[in-house]
Scaffold this active site. Structure first.
Site: not given
Ligand code: ARG
Length: 467
Positions: A284, A163, A117, A290, A297
């Protein structure tokens, strides 16, 4: 030496009695795209391992084994020889597993005091910090392309529009330099975003911090972060930096879309203001005559997907309870796609500009017809002390007279003009010419040649261009 085999075969599999369903592995894997983070993942792991050794959490020998193993893995990925396994979910576990397979128990110590995390947050910040720098360089290149054209066509006049109606004559260079300003704001905004990216999240661990004696500041110092995050719960659930990057990308693309729209319009026969080089147009399959402006675009069209990416991540984060939730894994594809799109759009915009020729005669011709110096005539009367509102009315009546006669302001005689106000004298004709009008706009930021030359010189100096 590998870790004890778990029935699930996972690094996290200790408590699982069954193997993960194949459908779950397929649905949840992110390795197909987060492989992009491998250098930054390894960079973060190196700093983490060094810190663990400094803190006595691993030995010097273990640290060296980890660093050696990571270097080998990085080289293998660089060479395209590393085998990524979707069952290992993501880049973090693919690398960690390979490390442990390679160096044994020391590898299994790398994840001490760390969670994916905070790890993924770190990797993403490291990655986006580099991307912010790459984007800034591309923005500067694109600014230089505008400045080159502004220099090349210095003196060319064209209608300025409001405008999409002809409003007042301006210098083409003034118009081009407007984009340099927009892109400069994009660069400034990106620099602000980079400051908020550049804060070190590692040590938040799963979300509550860690009981092990880590030193977060030293990791931040090694990785060049300006500060460390303050709250572990905020840290693991935070993707504001990614959202902010997406917004920066959005505004860049929106700016490019405005130029793109102008190039599409201006290359149409109705305008005929520009000629885009053949190499940057397409034909085209049915209409032999064209020559289509597909590149502008597409730049314009791609604005939709970049905006979609911002909306998608905003909606992913909306209503998410603290802290980390797997939903957040949805962040990366959106950001990667937006980055690829905007970088490619910037690069091709600069090329396109270099291969665009402006039709100077046609631009000038378009400044006649439309009474574009009417404001100048009103200003002339104001200089002779007529209140502006009254002058506006007088000139309005003169314009109506010209329409009846099907002539330009400059087509009336002095006597005819004097019927509307005795303040009008022979010197009025200077302000009724296109060049007189342009060059009278000397206010700071105005389109007078003198002001535009100053602005261009400033831009060239700032961008390190020889003028
Ligand atoms: N692949 C996960 C993400 O991108 C990494 C973190 C995963 N953490 C967990 N507790 N499963 O968020």
């Amino acid at each position: 030496m590998a870790e004890p085999i778990q029935p699930s075969g996972k690094l996290w599999g200790g408590r699982f009695a069954e193997a993960t369903a194949a459908s779950v592995e397929a649905f949840s894997a992110s390795i197909q795209y987060d492989v992009r983070l491998y250098r930054h993942d390894i960079m973060g792991s190196r700093a983490h391992a060094r810190m663990l050794a400094r803190q006595g959490l691993i030995t010097g020998a273990e640290r060296d084994a980890i660093l050696q193993g990571l270097a080998e893995i990085e080289a293998e990925i660089d060479r395209g020889e590393f085998v990524f396994k979707p069952e290992l979910e993501d880049i973090h576990m693919n690398i960690e597993k390979a490390l442990t397979d390679r160096i044994g128990p020391a590898g299994a110590k790398l994840h001490t005091a760390r969670s994916r995390n905070d790890q993924v947050n770190l990797d993403f910040r490291l990655y986006l910090r580099d991307e912010a720098d790459a984007l800034d360089a591309l923005l500067a290149d694109t600014q230089r392309a505008f400045a080159r054209q502004a220099r090349k066509y210095l003196g060319a006049v064209m209608p300025g529009y409001t405008h999409l109606q002809r409003a007042q004559p301006v210098l083409l260079s003034h118009h081009l330099l407007a984009y340099v300003e927009m892109l400069q704001r994009d660069r400034d905004r990106l620099a602000g975003c980079r400051q908020r990216i550049n804060i070190m999240p590692l040590g938040a661990a799963a979300m509550a911090g860690t009981g092990l004696p880590i030193d977060r500041q030293s990791v931040a110092d090694e990785l060049g972060f300006a500060a460390i995050t303050a709250n572990s719960m905020d840290t693991t659930g935070d993707r504001d930096f990614a959202l902010e990057m997406l917004f920066c990308l959005n505004l860049i693309q929106v700016h490019l879309s405005r130029l793109a729209e102008e190039l599409v319009l201006w290359s149409a026969k109705e305008f005929d203001f520009v000629r885009i080089g053949d190499r940057y147009c397409t034909g085209s399959s049915i209409m032999p005559q064209k020559k289509n402006p597909d590149i502008p675009e597409l730049i314009r069209g791609k604005t939709g997907r970049v905006t979609g990416a911002l909306m998608a991540l905003l909606m992913t984060v909306k209503g998410l309870p603290l802290t980390y939730n797997r939903d957040l894994q949805e962040d990366k594809e959106q950001v990667f796609d937006a980055l690829d799109t905007v970088k490619a759009s910037l690069a091709i915009t600069a090329e396109l500009l270099d291969h665009t020729e402006f039709n100077v005669a046609r631009l000038r011709a378009a400044t006649s017809g439309g009474f574009m110096t009417a404001t100048d005539l009103a200003d002339y009367l104001v200089r002779r002390n007529m209140p502006f509102r009254q002058a506006h009315g007088v000139v309005g009546r003169i314009v109506a007279r010209c329409q009846e006669r099907d002539c330009e302001l400059i087509g009336l005689t002095l006597a005819e003009l004097q019927e509307f106000s005795e303040l009008i004298e022979a010197d009025v004709f200077e302000v009724l010419t296109v060049d007189g009008s342009v060059n009278s706009r000397l206010s700071v930021g105005g389109t007078a040649r003198l002001r535009v030359e100053e602005a261009l010189a400033g831009v060239e100096r700032f961008l390190g261009m020889a003028s």
